[in-house]
Design a protein around this motif. Sequence first.
Motif, PDB file in Angstrom:
ATOM      1  N   CYS A  35       0.863  -1.177   0.000  1.00 27.28           N
ATOM      2  CA  CYS A  35       0.000   0.000   0.000  1.00 27.28           C
ATOM      3  C   CYS A  35       0.905   1.234   0.000  1.00 27.28           C
ATOM      4  O   CYS A  35       1.308   1.738   1.049  1.00 27.28           O
ATOM      5  CB  CYS A  35      -0.911  -0.045   1.224  1.00 27.28           C
ATOM      6  SG  CYS A  35      -2.262   1.113   1.153  1.00 27.28           S
ATOM      7  N   HIS A  37       0.454   4.333  -0.992  1.00 29.98           N
ATOM      8  CA  HIS A  37      -0.092   5.659  -0.701  1.00 29.98           C
ATOM      9  C   HIS A  37      -1.090   5.582   0.447  1.00 29.98           C
ATOM     10  O   HIS A  37      -2.203   6.076   0.363  1.00 29.98           O
ATOM     11  CB  HIS A  37      -0.746   6.254  -1.956  1.00 29.98           C
ATOM     12  CG  HIS A  37       0.185   6.291  -3.128  1.00 29.98           C
ATOM     13  ND1 HIS A  37      -0.199   5.934  -4.391  1.00 29.98           N
ATOM     14  CD2 HIS A  37       1.488   6.644  -3.216  1.00 29.98           C
ATOM     15  CE1 HIS A  37       0.831   6.066  -5.214  1.00 29.98           C
ATOM     16  NE2 HIS A  37       1.868   6.495  -4.519  1.00 29.98           N
ATOM     17  N   HIS A  58      -7.011  13.403  -2.571  1.00 28.98           N
ATOM     18  CA  HIS A  58      -6.403  12.246  -3.219  1.00 28.98           C
ATOM     19  C   HIS A  58      -4.967  12.524  -3.667  1.00 28.98           C
ATOM     20  O   HIS A  58      -4.178  11.610  -3.818  1.00 28.98           O
ATOM     21  CB  HIS A  58      -7.252  11.814  -4.423  1.00 28.98           C
ATOM     22  CG  HIS A  58      -6.746  10.571  -5.057  1.00 28.98           C
ATOM     23  ND1 HIS A  58      -5.993  10.589  -6.201  1.00 28.98           N
ATOM     24  CD2 HIS A  58      -6.860   9.272  -4.699  1.00 28.98           C
ATOM     25  CE1 HIS A  58      -5.669   9.351  -6.529  1.00 28.98           C
ATOM     26  NE2 HIS A  58      -6.188   8.537  -5.637  1.00 28.98           N
ATOM     27  N   ASP A  62      -4.142   7.869  -0.991  1.00 32.86           N
ATOM     28  CA  ASP A  62      -5.253   7.138  -1.595  1.00 32.86           C
ATOM     29  C   ASP A  62      -6.318   6.976  -0.518  1.00 32.86           C
ATOM     30  O   ASP A  62      -6.171   6.176   0.412  1.00 32.86           O
ATOM     31  CB  ASP A  62      -4.800   5.778  -2.121  1.00 32.86           C
ATOM     32  CG  ASP A  62      -4.052   5.885  -3.432  1.00 32.86           C
ATOM     33  OD1 ASP A  62      -4.163   6.936  -4.097  1.00 32.86           O
ATOM     34  OD2 ASP A  62      -3.361   4.928  -3.803  1.00 32.86           O
ATOM     35  N   VAL A  65      -7.785   3.624   1.422  1.00 35.78           N
ATOM     36  CA  VAL A  65      -7.025   2.426   1.086  1.00 35.78           C
ATOM     37  C   VAL A  65      -6.415   1.743   2.321  1.00 35.78           C
ATOM     38  O   VAL A  65      -6.299   0.521   2.354  1.00 35.78           O
ATOM     39  CB  VAL A  65      -5.956   2.727   0.008  1.00 35.78           C
ATOM     40  CG1 VAL A  65      -4.773   3.473   0.590  1.00 35.78           C
ATOM     41  CG2 VAL A  65      -5.522   1.459  -0.677  1.00 35.78           C
ATOM     42  N   ARG A  87       2.324  10.702  -0.428  1.00 32.00           N
ATOM     43  CA  ARG A  87       2.962  10.608  -1.742  1.00 32.00           C
ATOM     44  C   ARG A  87       3.500  11.965  -2.199  1.00 32.00           C
ATOM     45  O   ARG A  87       4.346  12.041  -3.081  1.00 32.00           O
ATOM     46  CB  ARG A  87       2.005  10.039  -2.778  1.00 32.00           C
ATOM     47  CG  ARG A  87       0.932  11.002  -3.186  1.00 32.00           C
ATOM     48  CD  ARG A  87       0.181  10.534  -4.407  1.00 32.00           C
ATOM     49  NE  ARG A  87      -1.115  10.005  -4.032  1.00 32.00           N
ATOM     50  CZ  ARG A  87      -1.739   9.070  -4.714  1.00 32.00           C
ATOM     51  NH1 ARG A  87      -1.195   8.550  -5.771  1.00 32.00           N
ATOM     52  NH2 ARG A  87      -2.914   8.661  -4.343  1.00 32.00           N
ATOM     53  N   ASP A  91       7.064   9.441  -3.209  1.00 32.54           N
ATOM     54  CA  ASP A  91       6.219   8.475  -3.898  1.00 32.54           C
ATOM     55  C   ASP A  91       6.989   7.164  -3.935  1.00 32.54           C
ATOM     56  O   ASP A  91       7.837   6.950  -4.797  1.00 32.54           O
ATOM     57  CB  ASP A  91       5.890   8.983  -5.304  1.00 32.54           C
ATOM     58  CG  ASP A  91       4.684   8.300  -5.899  1.00 32.54           C
ATOM     59  OD1 ASP A  91       4.234   7.279  -5.333  1.00 32.54           O
ATOM     60  OD2 ASP A  91       4.185   8.777  -6.924  1.00 32.54           O
TER      61      ASP A  91
END
Length: 120
Positions: A35, A37, A58, A62, A65, A87, A91
Amino acid sequence: MASHDNLFGVPAVEVLQPSSDAWRLRRPFPVLLTCEHASAALPPSYEWGADAWLAEMHWAVDLGVRPLLDALQREIDCPAVASCFSRLFVDVNRVRRTPPSHPTPAASQEGLSQRWACWH
């Protein structure tokens, strides 16, 4: 659950361990969930400042998530790895020298709103 320190002295990723070794015996292959983000957090020496609104968008994470990862990890009973930083800071699913797919101004402590205005 284990955490791994990085240069900031705080966890860069969180590793969720399965409750047993049964996951290794799955055929045709064992499962590892990732996972990249999962968080909108920044390291302690950085802050969102006037751009804190981005942490709820966003662009920074995410949305939803992480609870999904936790539920799947428990259900499948397999290991999982989740990023602990936004991120916009790093990232983690990109190769180190690859240019970001979007600006990462939090890493340089420049005004996020100002930088985003240049991109949109």
